[in-house]
Scaffold this active site. Sequence first.
Site, mmCIF file in Angstrom:
data_model
loop_
_atom_site.group_PDB
_atom_site.id
_atom_site.type_symbol
_atom_site.label_atom_id
_atom_site.label_comp_id
_atom_site.label_asym_id
_atom_site.label_seq_id
_atom_site.Cartn_x
_atom_site.Cartn_y
_atom_site.Cartn_z
ATOM 1 N N ASP A 146 0.840 -1.201 0.000
ATOM 2 C CA ASP A 146 0.000 0.000 0.000
ATOM 3 C C ASP A 146 0.877 1.255 0.000
ATOM 4 O O ASP A 146 0.964 1.984 0.984
ATOM 5 C CB ASP A 146 -0.955 -0.028 1.207
ATOM 6 C CG ASP A 146 -2.019 -1.102 1.033
ATOM 7 O OD1 ASP A 146 -2.401 -1.391 -0.115
ATOM 8 O OD2 ASP A 146 -2.466 -1.672 2.049
ATOM 9 N N THR A 153 -12.992 -5.756 6.471
ATOM 10 C CA THR A 153 -12.613 -5.945 7.883
ATOM 11 C C THR A 153 -12.608 -4.624 8.649
ATOM 12 O O THR A 153 -12.474 -4.614 9.866
ATOM 13 C CB THR A 153 -11.219 -6.611 7.991
ATOM 14 O OG1 THR A 153 -10.359 -5.988 7.038
ATOM 15 C CG2 THR A 153 -11.292 -8.079 7.707
ATOM 16 N N ARG A 213 0.589 -2.749 6.845
ATOM 17 C CA ARG A 213 1.410 -1.821 7.627
ATOM 18 C C ARG A 213 2.332 -2.458 8.670
ATOM 19 O O ARG A 213 3.447 -1.960 8.846
ATOM 20 C CB ARG A 213 0.499 -0.748 8.253
ATOM 21 C CG ARG A 213 -0.053 0.190 7.183
ATOM 22 C CD ARG A 213 -1.268 0.947 7.632
ATOM 23 N NE ARG A 213 -2.428 0.063 7.756
ATOM 24 C CZ ARG A 213 -3.643 0.456 8.107
ATOM 25 N NH1 ARG A 213 -3.851 1.729 8.380
ATOM 26 N NH2 ARG A 213 -4.633 -0.400 8.170
ATOM 27 N N ASP A 233 -19.508 -3.302 -9.866
ATOM 28 C CA ASP A 233 -20.229 -2.484 -10.847
ATOM 29 C C ASP A 233 -21.297 -3.380 -11.482
ATOM 30 O O ASP A 233 -21.524 -4.497 -10.991
ATOM 31 C CB ASP A 233 -19.214 -1.950 -11.892
ATOM 32 C CG ASP A 233 -19.668 -0.623 -12.507
ATOM 33 O OD1 ASP A 233 -20.859 -0.529 -12.877
ATOM 34 O OD2 ASP A 233 -18.842 0.295 -12.603
ATOM 35 N N ILE A 234 -21.911 -2.952 -12.552
ATOM 36 C CA ILE A 234 -22.885 -3.840 -13.195
ATOM 37 C C ILE A 234 -22.124 -4.998 -13.849
ATOM 38 O O ILE A 234 -20.929 -4.871 -14.148
ATOM 39 C CB ILE A 234 -23.771 -3.079 -14.220
ATOM 40 C CG1 ILE A 234 -22.921 -2.482 -15.343
ATOM 41 C CG2 ILE A 234 -24.617 -2.023 -13.531
ATOM 42 C CD1 ILE A 234 -23.750 -1.944 -16.502
ATOM 43 N N THR A 256 -19.879 -4.478 -17.009
ATOM 44 C CA THR A 256 -18.698 -3.630 -16.786
ATOM 45 C C THR A 256 -17.612 -4.404 -16.046
ATOM 46 O O THR A 256 -16.425 -4.310 -16.391
ATOM 47 C CB THR A 256 -19.119 -2.371 -15.985
ATOM 48 O OG1 THR A 256 -20.133 -1.719 -16.737
ATOM 49 C CG2 THR A 256 -17.968 -1.417 -15.760
ATOM 50 N N ASP A 283 -5.694 -6.510 -6.027
ATOM 51 C CA ASP A 283 -6.807 -6.256 -5.099
ATOM 52 C C ASP A 283 -7.536 -4.974 -5.508
ATOM 53 O O ASP A 283 -7.347 -3.933 -4.895
ATOM 54 C CB ASP A 283 -6.219 -6.142 -3.684
ATOM 55 C CG ASP A 283 -7.255 -5.846 -2.613
ATOM 56 O OD1 ASP A 283 -8.432 -6.179 -2.822
ATOM 57 O OD2 ASP A 283 -6.872 -5.288 -1.567
ATOM 58 N N LEU A 284 -8.352 -5.079 -6.546
ATOM 59 C CA LEU A 284 -9.066 -3.882 -7.019
ATOM 60 C C LEU A 284 -10.520 -3.881 -6.551
ATOM 61 O O LEU A 284 -11.234 -2.903 -6.753
ATOM 62 C CB LEU A 284 -8.990 -3.794 -8.556
ATOM 63 C CG LEU A 284 -7.564 -3.723 -9.125
ATOM 64 C CD1 LEU A 284 -7.602 -3.602 -10.640
ATOM 65 C CD2 LEU A 284 -6.779 -2.573 -8.521
ATOM 66 N N LYS A 285 -10.980 -4.966 -5.984
ATOM 67 C CA LYS A 285 -12.340 -5.062 -5.419
ATOM 68 C C LYS A 285 -13.368 -4.479 -6.377
ATOM 69 O O LYS A 285 -14.086 -3.528 -6.045
ATOM 70 C CB LYS A 285 -12.429 -4.351 -4.068
ATOM 71 C CG LYS A 285 -11.483 -4.878 -3.003
ATOM 72 C CD LYS A 285 -11.767 -4.238 -1.651
ATOM 73 C CE LYS A 285 -10.807 -4.674 -0.566
ATOM 74 N NZ LYS A 285 -9.457 -4.131 -0.683
ATOM 75 N N LYS A 340 0.587 -7.955 -2.767
ATOM 76 C CA LYS A 340 -0.760 -7.456 -3.069
ATOM 77 C C LYS A 340 -0.658 -6.035 -3.632
ATOM 78 O O LYS A 340 -0.122 -5.135 -2.986
ATOM 79 C CB LYS A 340 -1.621 -7.457 -1.807
ATOM 80 C CG LYS A 340 -3.038 -7.000 -2.077
ATOM 81 C CD LYS A 340 -3.895 -7.200 -0.853
ATOM 82 C CE LYS A 340 -3.973 -6.002 0.030
ATOM 83 N NZ LYS A 340 -4.700 -4.856 -0.502
HETATM 84 O O1 C5P Z 1 -2.106 -2.379 6.659
HETATM 85 P P1 C5P Z 1 -3.102 -3.479 6.803
HETATM 86 O O2 C5P Z 1 -2.491 -4.775 7.278
HETATM 87 O O3 C5P Z 1 -4.338 -3.072 7.570
HETATM 88 O O4 C5P Z 1 -3.564 -3.748 5.278
HETATM 89 C C1 C5P Z 1 -4.625 -4.618 4.954
HETATM 90 C C2 C5P Z 1 -4.805 -4.666 3.476
HETATM 91 O O5 C5P Z 1 -5.873 -5.546 3.204
HETATM 92 C C3 C5P Z 1 -5.150 -3.317 2.841
HETATM 93 O O6 C5P Z 1 -4.475 -3.268 1.581
HETATM 94 C C4 C5P Z 1 -6.657 -3.367 2.622
HETATM 95 O O7 C5P Z 1 -7.062 -2.690 1.471
HETATM 96 C C5 C5P Z 1 -6.881 -4.873 2.429
HETATM 97 N N1 C5P Z 1 -8.216 -5.364 2.760
HETATM 98 C C6 C5P Z 1 -8.799 -5.210 4.007
HETATM 99 N N2 C5P Z 1 -10.064 -5.697 4.256
HETATM 100 C C7 C5P Z 1 -10.716 -6.356 3.309
HETATM 101 C C8 C5P Z 1 -10.130 -6.526 2.055
HETATM 102 C C9 C5P Z 1 -8.865 -6.037 1.833
HETATM 103 O O8 C5P Z 1 -8.174 -4.626 4.898
HETATM 104 N N3 C5P Z 1 -11.886 -6.893 3.596
#
Ligand code: C5P
Length: 239
Positions: free
Chosen positions: A16, A126, A217, A69-70, A73, A64-66, A38
């Site tokens: 990130d 989460t 992190r 959309d319809i 798309t 991880d673009l999550k 990721k």
């Molecule tokens: O820094 P941290 O350990 O919190 O990063 C968690 C990563 O997991 C982030 O990139 C976040 O976008 C991703 N994520 C998440 N919860 C989800 C899906 C993905 O925290 N349900």
Amino acid sequence: MTQPLTPTERLVVALDVSSRKEALTLARQLQGRVGMLKVGLELFCAEGPGFVKEIQTFAPVFLDLKLHDIPNTVRRALETLLPLDVRLINIHAQGGPTMIEAAAEAVQAHRKGGGRTELLAVTVLTSLDREALARLGNTTEPGELALHLARLAQECGADGVVCSAQEAELVRTVCGKDFHRLTPGIRPKGASAQDQARILTPAQALHNGATWLVVGRPITQAPDPAAAADAILAEIAVC
Ligand code: C5P
């Protein structure tokens, strides 16, 4: 019989960061210590698909673009991304059954052509707890909603889900062990929760049946990311 994953294969580090330079520094430090890197929205928006190709020389990528959309798309966006042949790609299960099916069809067609990408569906972020869900108008318990969405994702052809480690065990019991559980919200003992609401330690997450652990992190912002990754690997090696 498939071999159990090694601790290294289970560790997915969230890059990130917003520049190629920072991401490459981390990728070099973590090479050989992680099963996947990721690439999320921040890095993808900054550096684009070309960079995903480059970073795959260090480790397989979870893109991880999550997508949400319809159905048409999402299918077309996936058809644009699938030639990258990343290891994992994801959508939001809350996009609904037709959207999940459209995504699964695109991914399955890619695999029939020799690709390796698997599709995960995000259940409940989460970062969302019961109170946040209630403010969104959803009074279902987070765990119950995640399980409901995991069942839906499986019925619609996804290969697994992104869920809290707190839900992984139930998802494994209900959906079977071959339906993957990728769990973010992982915090080694003593680490700050930051903006995550439903967290577990790496060892607890594995005991709960996570297939892969996503750690961001606690590794990327550590003074020594390689040492932070090694400490997590040592913790899960004894699980
Ligand atoms: O820094 P941290 O350990 O919190 O990063 C968690 C990563 O997991 C982030 O990139 C976040 O976008 C991703 N994520 C998440 N919860 C989800 C899906 C993905 O925290 N349900």
